[in-house]
Motif scaffolding. Structure first.
Motif, short mmCIF file in Angstrom:
data_model
loop_
_atom_site.label_atom_id
_atom_site.label_comp_id
_atom_site.label_asym_id
_atom_site.label_seq_id
_atom_site.Cartn_x
_atom_site.Cartn_y
_atom_site.Cartn_z
N ILE A 1 0.76 -1.20 0.01
CA ILE A 1 0.02 -0.18 0.00
C ILE A 1 0.75 1.28 -0.05
N TYR A 2 2.17 1.33 0.28
CA TYR A 2 3.09 2.39 -0.02
C TYR A 2 2.56 3.23 -1.18
N ASN A 3 2.69 4.45 -1.00
CA ASN A 3 2.27 5.21 -2.02
C ASN A 3 0.78 5.04 -2.71
N ASN A 4 -0.11 4.59 -1.82
CA ASN A 4 -1.44 4.20 -2.35
C ASN A 4 -1.40 3.05 -3.39
N GLY A 5 -0.35 2.29 -3.20
CA GLY A 5 -0.21 1.18 -4.29
C GLY A 5 0.36 1.37 -5.39
N GLN A 6 0.78 2.45 -5.79
CA GLN A 6 1.29 3.09 -6.97
C GLN A 6 2.86 3.09 -7.17
N THR A 7 3.52 2.36 -7.13
CA THR A 7 5.16 2.37 -7.08
C THR A 7 5.32 1.48 -8.04
N CYS A 8 6.54 1.57 -8.86
CA CYS A 8 6.79 0.36 -9.65
C CYS A 8 7.59 -0.80 -8.99
N VAL A 9 8.19 -0.19 -7.74
CA VAL A 9 8.78 -1.30 -6.94
C VAL A 9 7.88 -1.66 -5.77
N ASN A 10 6.59 -1.36 -5.64
CA ASN A 10 5.58 -1.86 -4.87
C ASN A 10 5.96 -3.47 -4.68
N ALA A 11 5.76 -4.12 -3.81
CA ALA A 11 5.54 -5.47 -3.64
C ALA A 11 4.33 -5.87 -4.06
N LYS A 12 4.17 -6.67 -4.97
CA LYS A 12 2.72 -6.76 -5.73
C LYS A 12 2.40 -8.26 -5.63
N ARG A 13 3.21 -9.35 -6.01
CA ARG A 13 2.92 -10.52 -5.95
C ARG A 13 3.41 -11.40 -4.74
N PHE A 14 2.83 -12.01 -3.68
CA PHE A 14 3.34 -12.41 -2.64
C PHE A 14 3.31 -13.96 -2.95
N VAL A 15 4.48 -14.76 -2.89
CA VAL A 15 4.54 -16.08 -3.17
C VAL A 15 4.95 -16.70 -1.89
N VAL A 16 4.13 -17.48 -1.13
CA VAL A 16 3.97 -18.01 -0.29
C VAL A 16 4.11 -19.55 -0.03
N VAL A 17 5.07 -20.37 0.58
CA VAL A 17 5.21 -21.63 0.61
C VAL A 17 4.18 -22.46 1.40
N ASP A 18 3.81 -23.57 0.83
CA ASP A 18 2.74 -24.22 1.48
C ASP A 18 2.69 -24.27 3.06
N ALA A 19 3.81 -24.66 3.62
CA ALA A 19 4.17 -24.85 4.96
C ALA A 19 3.85 -23.76 5.92
N VAL A 20 3.73 -22.52 5.26
CA VAL A 20 3.28 -21.32 6.18
C VAL A 20 2.15 -20.54 5.53
N TYR A 21 1.74 -20.91 4.52
CA TYR A 21 0.81 -20.29 3.86
C TYR A 21 -0.57 -19.96 4.65
N ASP A 22 -1.24 -20.91 5.33
CA ASP A 22 -2.37 -20.59 6.31
C ASP A 22 -2.18 -19.39 7.14
N ASP A 23 -1.14 -19.43 8.09
CA ASP A 23 -0.83 -18.61 8.82
C ASP A 23 -0.62 -17.24 8.31
N PHE A 24 0.15 -17.28 7.30
CA PHE A 24 0.37 -15.94 6.65
C PHE A 24 -0.65 -15.36 6.11
N ILE A 25 -1.61 -16.01 5.25
CA ILE A 25 -2.92 -15.63 4.81
C ILE A 25 -3.89 -14.92 5.75
N ALA A 26 -4.21 -15.76 6.79
CA ALA A 26 -4.79 -15.32 7.80
C ALA A 26 -4.57 -13.84 8.47
N ALA A 27 -3.36 -13.77 8.75
CA ALA A 27 -2.74 -12.45 9.30
C ALA A 27 -2.70 -11.38 8.22
N TYR A 28 -2.30 -11.82 7.14
CA TYR A 28 -2.32 -10.78 6.11
C TYR A 28 -3.90 -10.24 5.49
N VAL A 29 -4.68 -10.96 5.42
CA VAL A 29 -5.89 -10.73 5.13
C VAL A 29 -6.58 -9.70 6.01
N LYS A 30 -6.36 -10.10 7.35
CA LYS A 30 -6.97 -9.20 8.62
C LYS A 30 -6.18 -7.67 8.48
#
Length: 470
Positions: free
Chosen positions: A270-299
């Motif tokens: 969301i830095y710069n309202n999400g409008q930056t060429c080097v914003n983090a855009k794709r989040f590639v999360v390994v299966d072992a930690v995916y469920d914990d990451f996505i729950a916290a991230y969506v919240k």
């Protein structure tokens, strides 16, 4: 031709552009577009100023550049407020941007004379070789709206240090910021016309590229804009530097610190309202930690409230223009139609201004805009990977390659992966960054070519001249 930051013409008078406040949706100011003759005359004046500037010593150039940095700090409040008014940028982000620009000036003033100093080498038969970094002339920059100060400063300061003259075609929506910067530089002691702002449309811009006094062209924008400008410059045999869009992947590996990863990936999206060429855009999360990451991230993303970009408490302001917001929304729903899952956000709010909520898409896969394209706004694409190796494969499965990140407690391994396997120009380990004055900035693949910052930008548009002394 779609450009990142294309011209916004007044609906009544085609000879003008009008800036619009994306928060209030009200007009700010109108500016007359230059004619072809006026633009060419401005380019000639810039060239005349260059003829004097190229003879100025490296030390004196550095002194004036240092003064520009000081003037930026002095006028930080005014400049930041103008950028917020024109682009919807959070006021606090505008102040950070001005500080970065001042840091670029300071570093360039200190390092420039050494970076550009003549070199001597022994050559054959006892001859002595000299290498000189000679300025080449007027450099034309075409820049977008998302960082009205930084995008212009990034190439301008490097080229002024190198001894070149600079033309700027800024995005129409931040015309005021471009003119503010011109006046600021002249107040700081830069000779008049050496930094010249062209208020022109794209047709005249193409003619400026071909102008015989323009010796190099640099653009920050979309890949399509890069192809167009590079082709025009190439037809005239002029060197270019292209800093184009991206779809940066941030890898959350099996040994990542998840609290750090979630916090950083929210901020990086969301830095710069999400409008930056080097914003983090794709989040590639390994299966072992995916469920914990996505729950916290969506919240965390769900809790982000939109508001007045001038309010210090606001975390997410409006996007720069309504049509850009609408394009982003279309990409989101095309992705959903092709199988992506909407986990939060994704709906245009019923309120004034070009707002779009912090949005998370899961089940992102090839064939969806969220996987294949750059989403230039506060939308996160989350992708599940089988393991660390699969995560790196997915990260590199992109036509873009500007930046990216790796989260891992094994920093040494992460650095090795970044160096040996990540096909991108910049990688951030356990963090998010936009730019650092003493480190190179630039990308590969459809994200462009050439480098800025770190001394590299000073040498992009110089004549590396060989002199052999018998």
């Amino acid at each position: 031709m779609h450009w990142k930051g294309h011209a916004v013409k007044d609906s009544v008078d085609e000879s003008q552009i009008t800036t619009i406040n994306p928060y209030t949706a009200k007009p700010i100011k109108s500016y007359d577009l230059m004619s072809r003759d006026e633009a060419f005359a401005a380019a000639e004046r810039c060239h005349e100023a260059f003829l004097d500037w190229r003879g100025v010593s490296l030390q004196e150039r550095a002194r004036i550049i240092g003064q520009i940095g000081e003037k930026l700090i002095e006028k930080s409040d005014d400049f930041s407020a103008l950028m917020t008014e024109e682009t919807g940028k959070l006021l606090k982000d505008g102040k950070t941007e001005v500080q970065l620009c001042a840091g670029i000036c300071k570093w360039t003033a200190e390092a420039g004379p050494k970076e550009l100093a003549d070199e001597t080498r022994d050559v054959e038969n006892g001859e002595k070789g000299h290498i000189a970094y000679s300025p080449i002339g007027v450099i034309y920059g075409i820049q977008p709206w998302n960082f009205p100060a930084y995008q212009a400063i990034r190439y301008t300061i490097a080229n002024l240090m190198a001894g070149n003259g600079v033309l700027l075609k800024h995005a129409a929506s931040c015309t005021g910021a471009g003119l503010f910067l011109r006046d600021l530089m002249e107040e700081a002691g830069l000779p008049k016309h050496l930094f010249t702002v062209l208020v022109i449309d794209h047709d005249i811009s193409d003619e400026v590229i071909a102008h015989d006094k323009v010796r190099g062209v640099t653009l920050t924008g979309s890949s399509d804009a890069g192809r167009h400008v590079a082709a025009k410059a190439g037809a005239a045999l002029k060197k270019t530097v292209m800093e184009l869009g991206s779809n940066d992947a941030y890898l959350v590996l099996s040994d990542a610190d998840l609290d750090l990863a979630v916090k950083t990936c929210v901020m990086g999206r969301i830095y710069n309202n999400g409008q930056t060429c080097v914003n983090a855009k794709r989040f590639v999360v390994v299966d072992a930690v995916y469920d914990d990451f996505i729950a916290a991230y969506v919240k965390e993303m769900s809790d982000i409230e939109m508001g007045d970009p001038s309010d210090k408490a606001t975390k997410l302001g409006p996007m720069s223009r309504k049509e850009l917001r609408d394009k982003l929304h279309d990409q989101v729903w095309k992705s959903i139609a092709k199988g992506a899952k909407l986990s939060c956000g994704g709906h245009i709010p019923d309120r004034r201004g070009a707002f779009y909520p912090a949005t998370v898409l899961e089940d992102v896969a090839p064939g969806q805009p969220a996987y294949d394209e750059e989403l230039f706004g506060p939308v996160a694409s989350v992708i599940r990977a089988k393991d660390d190796e699969d995560a790196m494969r997915i990260a590199n499965d992109s036509k873009f390659g500007l930046g990216g990140g790796i989260f891992s407690r094994d920093v040494e391994r992460a650095v090795t992966l970044a160096r040996d396997e990540f096909d991108t120009g910049m990688v951030f380990v356990n963090g998010f960054n936009v730019a650092t004055p003493n480190m190179p900035f630039g990308g590969v693949k459809n994200s462009g070519y050439g480098r800025e910052h770190g001394g590299f930008g000073m040498k992009e548009f110089v004549n590396v001249k060989t002199i052999i002394e018998n």
